[in-house]
Design a protein around this motif. Structure first.
Motif, short mmCIF file in Angstrom:
data_model
loop_
_atom_site.label_atom_id
_atom_site.label_comp_id
_atom_site.label_asym_id
_atom_site.label_seq_id
_atom_site.Cartn_x
_atom_site.Cartn_y
_atom_site.Cartn_z
N VAL A 193 -5.20 -4.78 -5.69
CA VAL A 193 -5.81 -4.04 -4.77
C VAL A 193 -4.70 -2.91 -4.41
N ASP A 194 -3.66 -2.72 -3.88
CA ASP A 194 -2.76 -1.86 -3.40
C ASP A 194 -0.90 -1.47 -4.85
N VAL A 195 -0.19 -0.79 -4.02
CA VAL A 195 0.85 -0.62 -5.10
C VAL A 195 1.85 -1.62 -4.98
N GLN A 196 1.29 -2.08 -3.23
CA GLN A 196 2.43 -3.63 -2.94
C GLN A 196 1.92 -4.84 -4.30
N ARG A 197 0.66 -4.51 -4.03
CA ARG A 197 0.56 -6.82 -5.74
C ARG A 197 0.49 -6.27 -6.51
N TRP A 223 -7.16 18.97 -2.11
CA TRP A 223 -7.98 17.53 -2.30
C TRP A 223 -9.38 18.70 -2.17
N ASP A 224 -9.92 18.99 -2.71
CA ASP A 224 -11.43 19.54 -2.31
C ASP A 224 -12.40 18.46 -2.61
N GLY A 225 -12.34 17.58 -2.20
CA GLY A 225 -13.05 16.77 -1.46
C GLY A 225 -14.21 15.92 -2.24
N ARG A 226 -14.28 16.25 -3.59
CA ARG A 226 -14.52 15.72 -4.24
C ARG A 226 -13.88 14.28 -5.16
N ASP A 227 -15.11 13.62 -5.92
CA ASP A 227 -13.73 12.15 -6.72
C ASP A 227 -12.95 13.04 -7.15
N ALA A 228 -12.15 11.74 -7.46
CA ALA A 228 -10.11 12.67 -7.59
C ALA A 228 -9.69 11.33 -8.80
N ILE A 229 -9.10 11.23 -9.54
CA ILE A 229 -8.20 10.43 -10.53
C ILE A 229 -6.69 10.83 -10.14
N LEU A 230 -5.85 9.75 -9.23
CA LEU A 230 -5.17 10.40 -9.69
C LEU A 230 -3.44 9.67 -10.93
N GLN A 231 -2.49 10.44 -10.93
CA GLN A 231 -1.89 9.57 -11.95
C GLN A 231 -0.68 10.21 -11.83
N SER A 232 0.29 9.31 -12.34
CA SER A 232 1.54 9.87 -12.73
C SER A 232 2.43 9.45 -14.47
N LYS A 289 -8.17 6.10 -7.91
CA LYS A 289 -9.33 6.57 -7.68
C LYS A 289 -9.75 6.90 -6.10
N ILE A 290 -9.76 8.06 -6.10
CA ILE A 290 -9.86 9.05 -4.63
C ILE A 290 -11.79 9.82 -4.72
N ALA A 291 -12.82 8.91 -4.14
CA ALA A 291 -13.92 8.93 -3.79
C ALA A 291 -13.89 10.44 -2.58
N ALA A 292 -15.20 10.62 -2.59
CA ALA A 292 -15.37 11.58 -2.27
C ALA A 292 -15.84 11.17 0.10
N ASP A 293 -15.55 9.79 -0.18
CA ASP A 293 -15.00 10.02 1.54
C ASP A 293 -13.93 9.32 1.58
N GLY A 294 -12.73 9.61 1.00
CA GLY A 294 -11.84 9.74 0.79
C GLY A 294 -10.79 8.00 0.78
N SER A 295 -11.26 7.19 0.09
CA SER A 295 -11.26 6.28 -0.23
C SER A 295 -10.39 5.72 -1.32
N VAL A 296 -9.42 4.60 -1.30
CA VAL A 296 -8.29 5.01 -2.24
C VAL A 296 -8.20 3.41 -2.80
N THR A 297 -8.81 3.36 -4.54
CA THR A 297 -9.06 2.20 -4.96
C THR A 297 -7.83 2.47 -5.75
N ASN A 298 -7.97 0.89 -6.64
CA ASN A 298 -7.28 1.15 -8.13
C ASN A 298 -8.36 1.39 -9.22
N GLY A 299 -8.29 2.73 -9.57
CA GLY A 299 -8.90 3.54 -11.22
C GLY A 299 -8.17 3.08 -12.06
N ASN A 300 -7.36 1.98 -12.63
CA ASN A 300 -7.62 1.37 -14.27
C ASN A 300 -8.28 1.16 -14.42
N VAL A 301 -8.39 1.57 -15.64
CA VAL A 301 -9.85 1.01 -16.83
C VAL A 301 -8.67 0.98 -18.04
#
Ligand code: CO
Length: 409
Positions: free
Chosen positions: A155-159, A353-362, A397-409
């Motif tokens: 669920v998070d970067v630490q784990r 951030w424009d407030g829409r769904d986004a996928i952040l990667q480095s 994964k950044i959702a429109a409500d601002g929540s951030v989750t693991n977006g790996n596919v």
């Protein structure tokens, strides 16, 4: 690299100010520069203390799962809560196979023997009298990120990625000790053995041992922590954590690898065809965005500093790129100085951030030209049997409500 500090030039300062106002919105608009919060009379603060501790308001801790065998477990660094490139010693990840021994440095020794002209038993005090050096190196367990081989799991970067940390290590070059013992020409490997209950032992080629391996007694300006190998440990820059033997008590010079259980049944990489990679020492280049990351929540559209860590076991990080559209387009991130070989490097990127769904990667590139791969490329070569050496690109994964989750596919 873009300098984001406020500048003396009026036009630039003004742009910066306007950007900040837009980012923080009403919080800044409500501030009147001539008024400061009233200072209430206060009782005296706490007195001086013999050994410092952090504010009671700071809560970051090493994460570990409850286990029936805590002596054979791992804890993870809260990467999302650290700044810069140094991991506090108290938050350095742990991986133990036989628990943390309680060793008195006055009685601990390091024996070097085997294919040498002069076997020597060194005391800790004798090692501390030799010429010392201090270097900043990351240390990463080869099992780091193992959960992510098949897509989003943690669920998070630490784990997901917290089995990497970075410290300034102080000690002596192992080559100094080996030269004192005079390695014979047929000495091509060493075996380093710990003083823990399981006597963890790993084989290392003599060329690496003579090149840049440390026998360390210091970490981040003080003695090693017991869970990091007090009073002596091996530091093998850029190589998988397991060969950085803690509580080192013995180094035997050999003419071949010892084939311990730690390099046969463990720490080998089973491929799709049933064969296995062995002695996969180098930790390949890897990066991960640590803020924002899984579990965070953005307050709304606006400007955010995206930041993270990048490192390579083969050298220095040359470039980090960031994407907000799942890798369709990439922008160069800023690398914070210093950028050191075989150390964590800190990168930053200002993202609107424009407030829409986004996928952040480095995605990082090291100074050998190697580029961090997407997971599918890694799986195509390695298959899915191995736990170790997953350095694939991480998606948040950044959702429109601002929540951030693991977006790996
Ligand atoms: Co390996």
């Amino acid at each position: 690299m873009a300098d984001q500090t406020p500048s003396a030039t009026p036009s630039r300062s003004r742009r910066w100010f306007l950007g900040l106002g837009a980012a923080l919105g009403s919080a800044l608009a409500a501030c009147r520069p001539t008024q400061a919060p009233p200072l209430e009379p206060r009782a005296l603060g706490a007195p001086i203390s013999p050994y410092g501790s952090r504010s009671r308001f700071e809560k970051a801790t090493r994460f570990f799962r409850p286990t029936t065998i805590p002596e054979e477990a791992s804890s993870r660094t809260p990467l999302g809560d650290t700044y810069g490139i140094i991991t506090p010693s108290s938050l350095h990840f742990e991986r133990h196979h036989g628990g943390v021994p309680d060793i008195d440095p006055a009685t601990h020794t390091l024996t070097i023997h085997g294919l040498v002209e002069r076997p020597i038993v060194f005391t800790v005090d004798e090692i501390k009298r030799l010429p010392s050096i201090s270097r900043i190196f990351f240390l990463e367990c080869s099992g780091n990120s193992a959960s992510e081989w098949k897509g989003a799991a943690e669920v998070d970067v630490q784990r997901a990625h917290g089995l990497t940390s970075c410290s300034e290590w102080t000690g002596v070059w192992l080559s100094t000790l080996l030269r004192e013992c005079a390695v014979r020409p047929n000495g091509t490997w060493i075996l380093a053995e710990g003083a823990d209950a399981c006597k963890l032992a790993r084989s290392i080629p003599i060329a690496k041992a003579m090149h840049d391996v440390l026998i360390a007694y210091g970490q981040n300006g003080e003695a090693l922590r017991p869970e990091q190998g007090y009073p002596l440990r091996v530091i093998v820059p850029g190589w998988e954590g397991n060969v950085n033997v803690k509580w080192v008590r013995r180094i035997k010079v050999l003419d071949q690898p010892a084939m311990t259980r730690w390099e046969t049944s463990k720490y080998t990489d089973l491929l799709a065809d049933g064969s296995a990679r062995q002695f996969t020492f180098d930790m390949d280049a890897k990066s991960v965005i640590t803020r924002p990351s899984g579990g965070d929540r953005l307050a709304g559209a606006g400007i955010y500093e995206v930041t993270g860590l990048a490192w390579s076991g083969r050298g220095a990080i040359a470039r980090v790129e960031v994407s907000a559209d799942a890798g369709r387009t990439w922008t160069d991130a800023t690398l914070q100085e210093p950028v050191l070989p075989r150390a964590h490097a800190r990168f930053t990127w200002s993202w609107r951030w424009d407030g829409r769904d986004a996928i952040l990667q480095s995605r990082c590139t090291d100074d050998t030209g190697y580029v961090q791969p997407p997971r599918t490329d890694l799986v195509a070569v390695r298959g899915l049997n191995s736990n170790y050496h997953n350095n694939a690109i991480q998606s948040w994964k950044i959702a429109a409500d601002g929540s951030v989750t693991n977006g790996n596919v």
